[in-house]
Design an enzyme around this catalytic site. Structure first.
Site, PDB file in Angstrom:
ATOM      1  CG  ASN A 137      21.613 137.008  13.581  1.00 36.94           C
ATOM      2  OD1 ASN A 137      22.678 137.442  14.024  1.00 36.94           O
ATOM      3  ND2 ASN A 137      21.376 135.713  13.442  1.00 36.94           N
ATOM      4  CD  GLN A 174      15.340 139.516  11.650  1.00 35.12           C
ATOM      5  OE1 GLN A 174      15.772 140.664  11.515  1.00 35.12           O
ATOM      6  NE2 GLN A 174      14.232 139.225  12.321  1.00 35.12           N
ATOM      7  CG  HIS A 180      14.936 134.826  16.311  1.00 36.51           C
ATOM      8  ND1 HIS A 180      14.289 135.416  15.247  1.00 36.51           N
ATOM      9  CD2 HIS A 180      16.142 134.420  15.839  1.00 36.51           C
ATOM     10  CE1 HIS A 180      15.073 135.376  14.182  1.00 36.51           C
ATOM     11  NE2 HIS A 180      16.213 134.779  14.522  1.00 36.51           N
ATOM     12  CG  LEU A 181      17.054 137.746  22.481  1.00 35.29           C
ATOM     13  CD1 LEU A 181      15.607 138.088  22.144  1.00 35.29           C
ATOM     14  CD2 LEU A 181      17.339 138.064  23.936  1.00 35.29           C
ATOM     15  CG  HIS A 182      20.289 133.009  17.504  1.00 37.52           C
ATOM     16  ND1 HIS A 182      20.113 131.902  16.706  1.00 37.52           N
ATOM     17  CD2 HIS A 182      19.855 134.067  16.763  1.00 37.52           C
ATOM     18  CE1 HIS A 182      19.610 132.270  15.530  1.00 37.52           C
ATOM     19  NE2 HIS A 182      19.442 133.581  15.538  1.00 37.52           N
TER      20      HIS A 182
HETATM   21  P1  5GP Z   1      18.063 134.084  12.166  1.00 37.88           P
HETATM   22  O1  5GP Z   1      18.981 133.692  11.045  1.00 37.88           O
HETATM   23  O2  5GP Z   1      16.781 134.711  11.635  1.00 37.88           O
HETATM   24  O3  5GP Z   1      18.713 134.918  13.221  1.00 37.88           O
HETATM   25  O4  5GP Z   1      17.685 132.756  12.901  1.00 37.88           O
HETATM   26  C1  5GP Z   1      16.574 131.989  12.585  1.00 37.88           C
HETATM   27  C2  5GP Z   1      16.799 130.644  13.213  1.00 37.88           C
HETATM   28  O5  5GP Z   1      15.581 129.955  13.266  1.00 37.88           O
HETATM   29  C3  5GP Z   1      17.777 129.759  12.437  1.00 37.88           C
HETATM   30  O6  5GP Z   1      18.874 129.439  13.285  1.00 37.88           O
HETATM   31  C4  5GP Z   1      16.958 128.545  12.052  1.00 37.88           C
HETATM   32  O7  5GP Z   1      17.689 127.343  12.143  1.00 37.88           O
HETATM   33  C5  5GP Z   1      15.813 128.587  13.047  1.00 37.88           C
HETATM   34  N1  5GP Z   1      14.547 128.064  12.564  1.00 37.88           N
HETATM   35  C6  5GP Z   1      13.923 128.392  11.404  1.00 37.88           C
HETATM   36  N2  5GP Z   1      12.740 127.749  11.319  1.00 37.88           N
HETATM   37  C7  5GP Z   1      12.613 127.015  12.445  1.00 37.88           C
HETATM   38  C8  5GP Z   1      11.599 126.137  12.938  1.00 37.88           C
HETATM   39  O8  5GP Z   1      10.561 125.914  12.315  1.00 37.88           O
HETATM   40  N3  5GP Z   1      11.805 125.555  14.158  1.00 37.88           N
HETATM   41  C9  5GP Z   1      12.941 125.803  14.861  1.00 37.88           C
HETATM   42  N4  5GP Z   1      13.044 125.170  16.052  1.00 37.88           N
HETATM   43  N5  5GP Z   1      13.911 126.618  14.445  1.00 37.88           N
HETATM   44  C10 5GP Z   1      13.763 127.217  13.241  1.00 37.88           C
END
Ligand code: 5GP
Ligand code: ZN
Length: 113
Positions: free
Chosen positions: A86, A93, A99-101
């Site tokens: 994202n 994001q 980060h890669l999901h």
């Molecule tokens: P984004 O929405 O930025 O693509 O994804 C961020 C991801 O990071 C989300 O899926 C959220 O659940 C995860 N996330 C946020 N903070 C933490 C954390 O402190 N530890 C872990 N393991 N995941 C996190």
């Protein structure tokens, strides 16, 4: 390293996580709020706010290979998986450290919502 970045703190082990995969450059760990039976985040240890901030193609290439390795560690290699990145607001994001999901363990609908 960015002082107020949660993923930098994970990368430097200031915040402990159970790594599912780790090498010199990347670490992969379970997402806190998983969207699939397997939902792993693969992050570079270096801080890039978004994918657009990476100018070295080899970093992105190695990130994809690290995602493959994380998927393999989670035993997703036969059934398959999805890799998602994202970028900024419209991309959804929320954490501004690249980060890669890696999502798997169920069929992934397409197109995503
Ligand atoms: P984004 O929405 O930025 O693509 O994804 C961020 C991801 O990071 C989300 O899926 C959220 O659940 C995860 N996330 C946020 N903070 C933490 C954390 O402190 N530890 C872990 N393991 N995941 C996190
Ligand atoms: Zn960071």
């Amino acid at each position: 390293m960015s002082d107020d970045c949660i993923f930098c703190k994970i990368a430097t082990k200031q915040i402990p996580v159970d790594a599912v995969y780790e090498d010199d450059e990347f670490i992969a760990f379970h997402d806190l709020n998983r969207q699939a039976p397997v939902h792993v985040l693969v992050i570079p240890k270096a801080h890039f706010p978004t994918v657009m901030d990476v100018t070295d193609a080899s970093v992105l290439g190695r990130a994809m290979l690290a995602a493959n390795e994380a998927a393999r560690c989670m035993n997703l290699q036969d059934d398959g998986f999805r890799i998602v990145v994202n970028c900024r607001d419209d991309g959804g994001q929320t954490v501004y450290h690249l980060h890669l999901h890696v999502l798997g363990g169920r069929f992934m609908q397409w197109p995503p919502g």
